[in-house]
Each structure stands twice: as structure tokens, then as C-alpha cells.
Design a protein around this motif. Structure first.
Motif, PDB file in Angstrom:
ATOM      1  N   ARG A  88      53.085  44.858  38.095  1.00 47.06           N
ATOM      2  CA  ARG A  88      52.990  45.503  39.411  1.00 47.06           C
ATOM      3  C   ARG A  88      52.542  44.501  40.473  1.00 47.06           C
ATOM      4  N   TYR A  89      52.629  44.954  41.726  1.00 50.41           N
ATOM      5  CA  TYR A  89      51.999  44.227  42.822  1.00 50.41           C
ATOM      6  C   TYR A  89      50.480  44.251  42.643  1.00 50.41           C
ATOM      7  N   GLY A  90      49.831  43.232  43.181  1.00 47.60           N
ATOM      8  CA  GLY A  90      48.390  43.272  43.246  1.00 47.60           C
ATOM      9  C   GLY A  90      47.929  44.239  44.321  1.00 47.60           C
ATOM     10  N   LEU A  91      46.711  44.706  44.184  1.00 45.58           N
ATOM     11  CA  LEU A  91      46.082  45.571  45.171  1.00 45.58           C
ATOM     12  C   LEU A  91      44.865  44.857  45.752  1.00 45.58           C
ATOM     13  N   PRO A  92      44.518  45.147  46.997  1.00 47.20           N
ATOM     14  CA  PRO A  92      43.318  44.511  47.554  1.00 47.20           C
ATOM     15  C   PRO A  92      42.088  44.675  46.676  1.00 47.20           C
ATOM     16  N   THR A  93      41.946  45.824  46.047  1.00 44.82           N
ATOM     17  CA  THR A  93      40.765  46.066  45.204  1.00 44.82           C
ATOM     18  C   THR A  93      40.725  45.181  43.965  1.00 44.82           C
ATOM     19  N   ASP A  94      41.876  44.618  43.576  1.00 39.48           N
ATOM     20  CA  ASP A  94      41.892  43.751  42.400  1.00 39.48           C
ATOM     21  C   ASP A  94      41.050  42.497  42.601  1.00 39.48           C
ATOM     22  N   LEU A  95      40.855  42.095  43.860  1.00 40.05           N
ATOM     23  CA  LEU A  95      40.085  40.876  44.137  1.00 40.05           C
ATOM     24  C   LEU A  95      38.610  41.149  44.394  1.00 40.05           C
ATOM     25  N   ASP A  96      38.233  42.413  44.545  1.00 35.03           N
ATOM     26  CA  ASP A  96      36.877  42.727  44.987  1.00 35.03           C
ATOM     27  C   ASP A  96      35.802  42.256  44.016  1.00 35.03           C
ATOM     28  N   GLY A  97      36.035  42.423  42.723  1.00 31.63           N
ATOM     29  CA  GLY A  97      35.028  42.023  41.736  1.00 31.63           C
ATOM     30  C   GLY A  97      34.750  40.531  41.779  1.00 31.63           C
ATOM     31  N   ALA A  98      35.822  39.744  41.889  1.00 27.34           N
ATOM     32  CA  ALA A  98      35.656  38.291  41.972  1.00 27.34           C
ATOM     33  C   ALA A  98      34.935  37.905  43.251  1.00 27.34           C
ATOM     34  N   ALA A  99      35.270  38.567  44.350  1.00 28.75           N
ATOM     35  CA  ALA A  99      34.622  38.251  45.624  1.00 28.75           C
ATOM     36  C   ALA A  99      33.125  38.557  45.567  1.00 28.75           C
ATOM     37  N   VAL A 100      32.771  39.684  44.992  1.00 24.71           N
ATOM     38  CA  VAL A 100      31.355  40.035  44.849  1.00 24.71           C
ATOM     39  C   VAL A 100      30.634  38.998  43.992  1.00 24.71           C
ATOM     40  N   TYR A 101      31.259  38.597  42.895  1.00 23.82           N
ATOM     41  CA  TYR A 101      30.648  37.586  42.028  1.00 23.82           C
ATOM     42  C   TYR A 101      30.354  36.298  42.793  1.00 23.82           C
ATOM     43  N   PHE A 102      31.357  35.793  43.526  1.00 25.59           N
ATOM     44  CA  PHE A 102      31.169  34.516  44.221  1.00 25.59           C
ATOM     45  C   PHE A 102      30.188  34.623  45.388  1.00 25.59           C
ATOM     46  N   MET A 103      29.998  35.814  45.914  1.00 25.71           N
ATOM     47  CA  MET A 103      29.008  36.004  46.975  1.00 25.71           C
ATOM     48  C   MET A 103      27.604  36.238  46.429  1.00 25.71           C
ATOM     49  N   SER A 104      27.486  36.460  45.143  1.00 23.31           N
ATOM     50  CA  SER A 104      26.204  36.837  44.542  1.00 23.31           C
ATOM     51  C   SER A 104      25.501  35.644  43.903  1.00 23.31           C
ATOM     52  N   GLU A 105      24.279  35.880  43.500  1.00 22.91           N
ATOM     53  CA  GLU A 105      23.498  34.847  42.823  1.00 22.91           C
ATOM     54  C   GLU A 105      23.999  34.590  41.403  1.00 22.91           C
ATOM     55  N   TYR A 106      24.860  35.446  40.894  1.00 23.34           N
ATOM     56  CA  TYR A 106      25.432  35.202  39.575  1.00 23.34           C
ATOM     57  C   TYR A 106      26.318  33.958  39.570  1.00 23.34           C
ATOM     58  N   SER A 107      26.789  33.532  40.740  1.00 23.56           N
ATOM     59  CA  SER A 107      27.615  32.330  40.823  1.00 23.56           C
ATOM     60  C   SER A 107      26.809  31.131  41.318  1.00 23.56           C
ATOM     61  N   ARG A 108      25.485  31.183  41.196  1.00 28.92           N
ATOM     62  CA  ARG A 108      24.640  30.144  41.776  1.00 28.92           C
ATOM     63  C   ARG A 108      24.850  28.762  41.143  1.00 28.92           C
ATOM     64  N   PHE A 109      25.504  28.704  39.980  1.00 26.54           N
ATOM     65  CA  PHE A 109      25.752  27.419  39.324  1.00 26.54           C
ATOM     66  C   PHE A 109      27.247  27.106  39.294  1.00 26.54           C
ATOM     67  N   THR A 110      27.991  27.667  40.243  1.00 28.01           N
ATOM     68  CA  THR A 110      29.446  27.536  40.268  1.00 28.01           C
ATOM     69  C   THR A 110      29.902  27.076  41.649  1.00 28.01           C
ATOM     70  N   THR A 111      30.589  25.940  41.694  1.00 26.95           N
ATOM     71  CA  THR A 111      31.159  25.484  42.956  1.00 26.95           C
ATOM     72  C   THR A 111      32.405  24.657  42.688  1.00 26.95           C
ATOM     73  N   GLY A 112      33.289  24.601  43.695  1.00 25.78           N
ATOM     74  CA  GLY A 112      34.520  23.834  43.577  1.00 25.78           C
ATOM     75  C   GLY A 112      35.551  24.434  42.643  1.00 25.78           C
ATOM     76  N   GLN A 113      35.448  25.738  42.383  1.00 24.16           N
ATOM     77  CA  GLN A 113      36.320  26.378  41.408  1.00 24.16           C
ATOM     78  C   GLN A 113      37.444  27.174  42.078  1.00 24.16           C
ATOM     79  N   ILE A 114      38.587  27.200  41.400  1.00 28.94           N
ATOM     80  CA  ILE A 114      39.760  27.935  41.868  1.00 28.94           C
ATOM     81  C   ILE A 114      39.980  29.094  40.901  1.00 28.94           C
ATOM     82  N   PHE A 115      39.867  30.310  41.413  1.00 28.77           N
ATOM     83  CA  PHE A 115      39.915  31.496  40.559  1.00 28.77           C
ATOM     84  C   PHE A 115      41.137  32.327  40.932  1.00 28.77           C
ATOM     85  N   SER A 116      42.084  32.437  39.997  1.00 25.55           N
ATOM     86  CA  SER A 116      43.320  33.174  40.262  1.00 25.55           C
ATOM     87  C   SER A 116      43.196  34.629  39.830  1.00 25.55           C
TER      88      SER A 116
END
Length: 258
Positions: free
Chosen positions: A218-246
């Protein structure tokens, strides 16, 4: 992901429609305050109404140098902090003359790069300056596209757009390396073809199903990206940089072409 973003204040460039607005809803639901920026004043009003008291909307053109700076200042003034930037703004440059190289106009090239790359440079620059001015870390999440890393010539030959989205990745990695020591992290999302997007209207159902085979094809939906966006905005990604997430439904590992 409830409360993953508690007490965090985030600016979303391109946050009044589509992927940006969906992320804004997810951020607010996860406890964040958000400032969303969009070109259309009516969309700004609707977004603020839907997002509630934890949001502010600001009209502005992302290609103008002052837009992101003003949004960050608004975020600090209204919510007392600025913790993250999510740059979503961009889009097709076909109406300006983007297309295959043998027909690509100089205007199409310049305007498409401005829309997708210059706007992102300006918002990232404003965010970096703000974090450094406050002598603190922060997070930046940039929007690329699967077309910047995994082209399909039959359906997508807008070369300025592909260039811009590929450049988003190089730019983000470069600044991630430069500012990691200041605890500023920079990451990238590469979505597949999203339902309703400008570049998705002429695709056959079979092509989409074959190229993005996950979840029934199927086509992607805007909500499909929300979980990843929340992760990268949160402290759970505090040890993650320079990464490309598809988040592409399998596009980048599918061999379907036709």
C-alpha cells in the motif's frame, strides 16, 4: 509512547498539513508543546484548533531566512524552551520546471533546491544557533525521501527533487559530525511514497503494492512515520546521531520496477 516527550518543546517546519501535522498530533499526545509553521494562514488556524492549547501555529515561508528563527523564538517565548526541530517542508518542483535532465529548466532546478534544501539549511542553522546560544544540546530531524537513495526511473525522473533529497542526507550527516560534541544530534527520515503526495497520483496500484509490499502492499500514511519521529525527538535517541531511518514499506529493498 505516552509522555515520551513530556516537557519538551518542538518546532515543526511544514507542520500544518500532511506528515508534519500528523507528527504534531503525535508529539502533543506524547506530552510535547509544539510550534507548527506553514505557508497557508487558514491551515495554520485549523492546525492550532486541532492541536489545542499545547500548540502555536505560525504562518511563514520556509525559504525565508527569518521564518525558522521567528518560530524558535515563539517556542521559547510561549513554552519556555526549545528542545527539537523537525523539518518536513518541501515538495515537488514540477510546476517550476523540474523533470528529466534533458528538459530540466534552470528555474526548475533552483526553485526545487530552494524549496527542499535551502529551506532545510536555514531551519537547521537557526536551530543550531539557538542550541549553541543556550549552551545546551538538542535534536534535529530532517525529512528526505526514498527517491533520494532508491530511484525508479520509469515513474520518477524529477532530478532536482532527487538531488535535493539526497543532499539532505549528506548535509545532515555532515552537521551531525560537526556538532555531536555539543550534544546536538541530527537524524533523517526517508519515507516511501505517501498517499496523496504530489508525486504519487499517477502510480498504478500494482506498482505500489509490489514496490511497498509491507502491510498488504500500500501507500504510506502520515501516521506511519509518527513513531519514528517521536523516538528521534525523545531522550530515547540520546545516543543516536547521523542516522538515516527509512519508513518505506519495503521500497528500498524491493526489486519491483514496473
Amino acid at each position: 509512547m505516552e509522555n515520551w516527550l513530556a516537557n519538551r518543546s518542538i518546532v515543526i517546519i511544514g507542520g500544518t498539513t500532511g506528515l508534519g501535522l500528523s507528527a504534531a498530533r503525535a508529539f502533543v499526545k506524547s506530552g510535547a508543546n509544539v510550534v507548527v509553521v506553514g505557508r497557508n494562514p487558514e491551515n495554520c488556524l485549523v492546525a492550532e484548533l486541532h492541536l489545542g492549547s499545547s500548540s502555536r501555529a505560525k504562518q511563514g515561508d520556509a525559504t525565508h531566512p527569518q521564518t525558522a528563527l521567528d518560530a524558535i523564538q515563539l517556542c521559547i517565548r510561549e513554552f519556555g524552551s526549545f528542545d527539537g526541530l523537525y523539518h518536513v517542508a518541501g515538495g515537488s518542483g514540477e510546476k517550476f520546471g523540474d523533470g528529466p535532465l534533458h528538459t530540466l529548466s534552470l528555474e526548475g532546478w533552483n526553485k526545487t533546491l530552494d524549496l527542499n534544501l535551502t529551506s532545510l539549511m536555514l531551519s537547521n542553522q537557526a536551530a543550531i544557533r539557538a542550541f549553541m546560544g543556550m549552551n545546551r544540546g538538542g535534536t534535529i530531524l530532517n525529512m528526505s525521501s526514498v527517491l533520494g537513495i532508491s530511484p525508479v526511473a520509469l515513474h520518477f525522473s524529477d532530478h532536482a527533487y532527487a538531488t535535493a533529497k539526497s543532499a539532505v542526507i549528506g548535509f545532515s550527516k555532515s552537521i551531525a559530525a560537526s556538532y555531536a560534541s555539543k550534544n546536538i544530534r541530527v537524524n533523517v527520515l526517508t519515507p516511501g511514497i505517501i498517499e496523496g503526495a504530489e508525486n504519487s497520483t499517477d502510480l498504478s496500484a500494482k506498482f505500489v503494492s509490489d514496490k511497498q509490499p509491507l502491510d498488504g502492499g500500500r501507500y504510506g500514511l502520515p501516521t506511519d512515520l509518527d513513531g519514528a519521529a517521536v523516538y528521534f525527538m525523545s531522550e530515547y535517541s540520546r545516543f543516536t546521531t547521523g542516522q538515516i531511518f527509512s519508513v518505506d514499506g519495503g521500497w528500498s529493498i524491493s526489486d519491483a520496477q514496473h
